[in-house]
Design a protein around this motif. Structure first.
Motif, mmCIF file in Angstrom:
data_model
loop_
_atom_site.group_PDB
_atom_site.id
_atom_site.type_symbol
_atom_site.label_atom_id
_atom_site.label_comp_id
_atom_site.label_asym_id
_atom_site.label_seq_id
_atom_site.Cartn_x
_atom_site.Cartn_y
_atom_site.Cartn_z
ATOM 1 N N ALA A 16 -4.343 0.878 -3.135
ATOM 2 C CA ALA A 16 -3.660 1.236 -1.887
ATOM 3 C C ALA A 16 -4.668 1.407 -0.760
ATOM 4 O O ALA A 16 -4.467 0.926 0.357
ATOM 5 C CB ALA A 16 -2.846 2.509 -2.076
ATOM 6 N N THR A 63 -8.910 7.198 0.924
ATOM 7 C CA THR A 63 -7.986 7.139 -0.210
ATOM 8 C C THR A 63 -8.619 6.429 -1.405
ATOM 9 O O THR A 63 -8.448 6.850 -2.558
ATOM 10 C CB THR A 63 -6.687 6.422 0.200
ATOM 11 N N SER A 97 2.450 6.308 -6.332
ATOM 12 C CA SER A 97 2.370 6.200 -7.794
ATOM 13 C C SER A 97 2.632 7.538 -8.481
ATOM 14 O O SER A 97 2.985 7.575 -9.668
ATOM 15 C CB SER A 97 0.999 5.653 -8.217
ATOM 16 N N ALA A 149 0.835 -1.207 0.000
ATOM 17 C CA ALA A 149 0.000 0.000 0.000
ATOM 18 C C ALA A 149 0.867 1.253 0.000
ATOM 19 O O ALA A 149 0.577 2.233 -0.697
ATOM 20 C CB ALA A 149 -0.928 -0.002 1.213
ATOM 21 N N SER A 157 3.515 7.679 2.770
ATOM 22 C CA SER A 157 4.070 6.386 2.374
ATOM 23 C C SER A 157 5.007 5.859 3.456
ATOM 24 O O SER A 157 5.028 4.658 3.760
ATOM 25 C CB SER A 157 4.820 6.502 1.044
ATOM 26 N N GLY A 186 -4.184 3.182 -8.620
ATOM 27 C CA GLY A 186 -3.177 3.132 -7.557
ATOM 28 C C GLY A 186 -3.764 3.520 -6.217
ATOM 29 O O GLY A 186 -3.540 2.844 -5.199
ATOM 30 N N ASP A 187 -4.555 4.608 -6.188
ATOM 31 C CA ASP A 187 -5.200 5.033 -4.944
ATOM 32 C C ASP A 187 -6.237 4.012 -4.484
ATOM 33 O O ASP A 187 -6.359 3.730 -3.287
ATOM 34 C CB ASP A 187 -5.877 6.394 -5.136
ATOM 35 N N LEU A 231 2.270 1.669 -3.585
ATOM 36 C CA LEU A 231 1.234 2.094 -4.530
ATOM 37 C C LEU A 231 0.792 3.530 -4.277
ATOM 38 O O LEU A 231 0.440 4.253 -5.215
ATOM 39 C CB LEU A 231 0.029 1.153 -4.440
ATOM 40 N N TYR A 232 0.822 3.937 -3.014
ATOM 41 C CA TYR A 232 0.416 5.306 -2.690
ATOM 42 C C TYR A 232 1.392 6.329 -3.281
ATOM 43 O O TYR A 232 1.054 7.502 -3.421
ATOM 44 C CB TYR A 232 0.322 5.467 -1.172
#
Length: 234
Positions: free
Chosen positions: A60, A93, A21, A15, A197, A56-57, A18-19
């Motif tokens: 994540a 998110t 991105s 996560a 992150s 991505g959001d 991906l956060y």
């Protein structure tokens, strides 16, 4: 390490990656530099590859909320609030990347900027500000609860303070830029995002080390019990 601890740690680490991105933003959308505008504008519905950043959001957020829920159900004491706050962050998110994604990118679109200033954009833009603020508030609450739970572990506590410092500085800078905007807005928000992150990776480390500690404690208890058991058998 047990799978019950390894899997949550892995999902939180994923996560966190991906956060971030937004780091590939300049590659997919050259209109934005690494420090230009809001990172959320990459997922605006009129931007190229917006589905990549929205996904991505979404992923994540889904990983964070599912992991937080699983951890909260079996946690006791202070850390439990950290995991419930993680659930709130994950939901907010996921909404940021889907239901409340921005209509357009005001930093690179003058017409979009005029519509945003006039309040003429859709309800999604209004809700985007709300969901983003909720995500930041939840992350700060979670990190505070984790720090409180790590006071007896100096090394872990210091790492948490470092992450908190980055997140707080980025958040303060972003808020200041909202009041008096200038070209530094993107830079401050990226500091904030790095802090978020970092918090997810820090939480991942806590989950994994807790699993190792529990496993070591169980091994020590079993070892100390063996001599007594042997004497009883004799």
């Amino acid at each position: 390490m047990s799978r019950a601890r390894a899997l949550p740690g892995l999902t939180l680490a994923l996560a966190g990656v991906l956060y971030a991105s937004w780091l590939i933003g300049p590659l997919l959308n050259p209109a934005f530099g690494l420090l230009d505008g809001y990172a959320s504008e990459l997922a605006a519905r009129d931007q190229p590859y917006h589905l990549v950043f929205g996904l991505g959001d979404l992923v994540a957020g889904a990983l964070a909320s599912a992991t937080g829920l699983a951890l909260a159900r079996r946690a006791r004491g202070g850390p439990r609030w950290a995991w419930w706050a993680l659930v709130a962050f994950g939901v907010a998110t996921a909404l940021d990347g889907t239901v409340s994604s921005m209509d357009c990118a005001p930093s690179v679109d003058a017409r979009c900027a005029r519509l945003a200033e006039a309040g003429a954009l859709s309800w999604r833009n209004q809700w985007h500000s709300v969901s983003s603020a909720l995500a930041i508030a939840a992350a700060l609450a979670s990190l505070l609860a984790l720090l409180m739970s790590r006071r007896g572990r100096p090394a872990s506590f210091r790492w948490g303070l470092a992450v908190a410092g980055v997140l707080l500085v980025g958040t303060a800078g972003t808020l200041a830029e909202l009041v008096h905007p200038d070209a530094a807005l993107g830079a401050w928000q990226r500091v904030q995002l790095l802090g978020l992150s970092g918090w997810l990776l820090y939480a991942s480390g806590i989950v994994v080390t807790q699993g190792n500690s529990a496993s070591s404690a169980g091994t020590r208890r079993a070892s100390s019990a063996e001599p007594g058991q042997q004497r009883g058998a004799a």
